[in-house]
Design a protein around this motif. Structure first.
Motif, mmCIF file in Angstrom:
data_model
loop_
_atom_site.group_PDB
_atom_site.id
_atom_site.type_symbol
_atom_site.label_atom_id
_atom_site.label_comp_id
_atom_site.label_asym_id
_atom_site.label_seq_id
_atom_site.Cartn_x
_atom_site.Cartn_y
_atom_site.Cartn_z
ATOM 1 N N CYS A 125 0.813 -1.215 0.000
ATOM 2 C CA CYS A 125 0.000 0.000 0.000
ATOM 3 C C CYS A 125 0.852 1.273 0.000
ATOM 4 N N ALA A 147 -3.499 1.352 -9.200
ATOM 5 C CA ALA A 147 -3.055 0.374 -8.214
ATOM 6 C C ALA A 147 -3.951 -0.851 -8.322
ATOM 7 N N SER A 149 -5.999 -3.915 -6.951
ATOM 8 C CA SER A 149 -6.679 -4.347 -5.737
ATOM 9 C C SER A 149 -7.376 -5.681 -5.986
ATOM 10 N N GLU A 171 -7.215 0.883 -1.559
ATOM 11 C CA GLU A 171 -8.318 1.538 -2.264
ATOM 12 C C GLU A 171 -8.631 2.901 -1.651
ATOM 13 N N SER A 173 -6.490 4.790 -0.155
ATOM 14 C CA SER A 173 -5.368 5.645 -0.558
ATOM 15 C C SER A 173 -5.585 6.190 -1.965
ATOM 16 N N CYS A 174 -6.119 5.353 -2.859
ATOM 17 C CA CYS A 174 -6.414 5.823 -4.223
ATOM 18 C C CYS A 174 -7.413 6.966 -4.199
ATOM 19 N N ARG A 175 -8.428 6.868 -3.361
ATOM 20 C CA ARG A 175 -9.425 7.933 -3.292
ATOM 21 C C ARG A 175 -8.818 9.232 -2.761
ATOM 22 N N VAL A 188 -6.531 9.007 -10.465
ATOM 23 C CA VAL A 188 -6.074 7.827 -9.718
ATOM 24 C C VAL A 188 -7.213 6.816 -9.650
ATOM 25 N N HIS A 189 -6.896 5.564 -9.967
ATOM 26 C CA HIS A 189 -7.899 4.504 -9.896
ATOM 27 C C HIS A 189 -7.322 3.258 -9.237
ATOM 28 N N ALA A 190 -8.154 2.556 -8.483
ATOM 29 C CA ALA A 190 -7.862 1.187 -8.065
ATOM 30 C C ALA A 190 -8.530 0.257 -9.072
ATOM 31 N N SER A 245 -12.085 9.683 -12.052
ATOM 32 C CA SER A 245 -10.995 9.572 -11.086
ATOM 33 C C SER A 245 -11.539 9.078 -9.754
ATOM 34 N N THR A 248 -12.848 2.603 -7.795
ATOM 35 C CA THR A 248 -12.412 1.211 -7.815
ATOM 36 C C THR A 248 -13.153 0.561 -8.970
#
Length: 259
Positions: A125, A147, A149, A171, A173-175, A188-190, A245, A248
């Motif tokens: 992470c 990233a 997941s 996830e 962290s992506c948000r 940014v996307h998971a 953006s 997930t």
């Protein structure tokens, strides 16, 4: 009528981490990025992994092949320094790195050690956050960070154990990164694939049962493969997804919608 370009990632530069072999999700993404026109920088974990990754990087025409163990001081900086020296900028970063000590992964969450939990969180992470911090200055005109997941972040998947909370943190962290980096035009996307026959996943107990259950649960009635994940991820890096953006994104045949 405007005709969409055949290679919508032409001119873009993508850093792909986490390829172990030709069955890796990261390899599927790298292939899709290249097919859609992106230039590639690819990393490998260590000298033991290099003979497996080097032919794949050559096949894809990668301009950079670099060692990256996120636990080793200086290696992450060295990767981004090489990208800066070669390209001067970056458009796409794919983080497909995860690890937990075997004894912590195979036991239940109650039995996980503080050291093992922290180790898994750092590698799986926080290393993505460290990558994002280094990537942002190389994206003056925006870019996309990804990233990898898994659905075990959001529901209990028996035997996923320690990695469930770790992926949930990834996830989240992506948000938060989507929020912080949005003003810079960085998305940014998971990415949450369904079960795939990868080397990392095959180490999970009852993995064959997980694959069979995924087929049964998915409305489409099929398993996904690495290229399904790769092309969906590549689409999110194109300008056609420029207003997306912080998501997930599930690539699992619809299995995640089922009870």
């Amino acid at each position: 009528m405007h005709t969409p370009p055949e290679r919508p990632l032409a001119g873009m530069r993508a850093l792909v981490t986490g390829i172990a072999n030709a069955d890796s999700i990261a390899y599927g993404c790298a292939r899709a990025f290249a097919d859609l026109g992106a230039q590639l920088a690819i990393t490998y974990l260590n000298d033991k992994a290099k003979p497996y990754v080097e032919p794949l990087a050559s096949e894809l025409g990668a301009q950079l092949l670099l060692p990256l163990n996120v636990e080793e001081d200086g290696q992450l900086d060295a990767v981004f320094d090489a990208v800066r020296e070669t390209w001067g900028a970056l458009d796409i970063v794919l983080h497909s790195i995860a690890y937990a000590p075997k004894e912590d992964l195979q036991g239940g969450l109650l039995d996980s050690s503080a050291k093992g939990f922290a180790y898994a969180m750092d590698v799986s992470c926080h290393s993505f956050i460290r990558m994002a911090k280094r990537a942002a200055p190389l994206m003056p005109h925006g870019g996309t960070l990804f990233a990898m997941s898994y659905d075990g972040a959001n529901r209990v998947v028996p035997n996923y154990n320690l990695m469930g909370p770790v992926k949930a943190a990834l996830e989240a962290s992506c948000r938060y990164l989507a929020y912080e980096l949005g003003p810079l035009g960085i998305r940014v996307h998971a990415i949450s694939p369904g079960p795939l026959k990868t080397r990392a996943a095959s180490g999970l107990p009852d993995f064959d049962r997980m694959l069979a259950e995924a087929v049964d649960r998915a409305p489409l009635g099929e398993l996904v493969d690495i290229m399904d994940v790769g092309y969906a991820t590549a689409y999110l890096a194109t300008r056609y997804a420029r207003r997306m953006s912080g998501n997930t994104v599930y690539i699992d045949g619809g299995a995640h919608i089922m009870a």
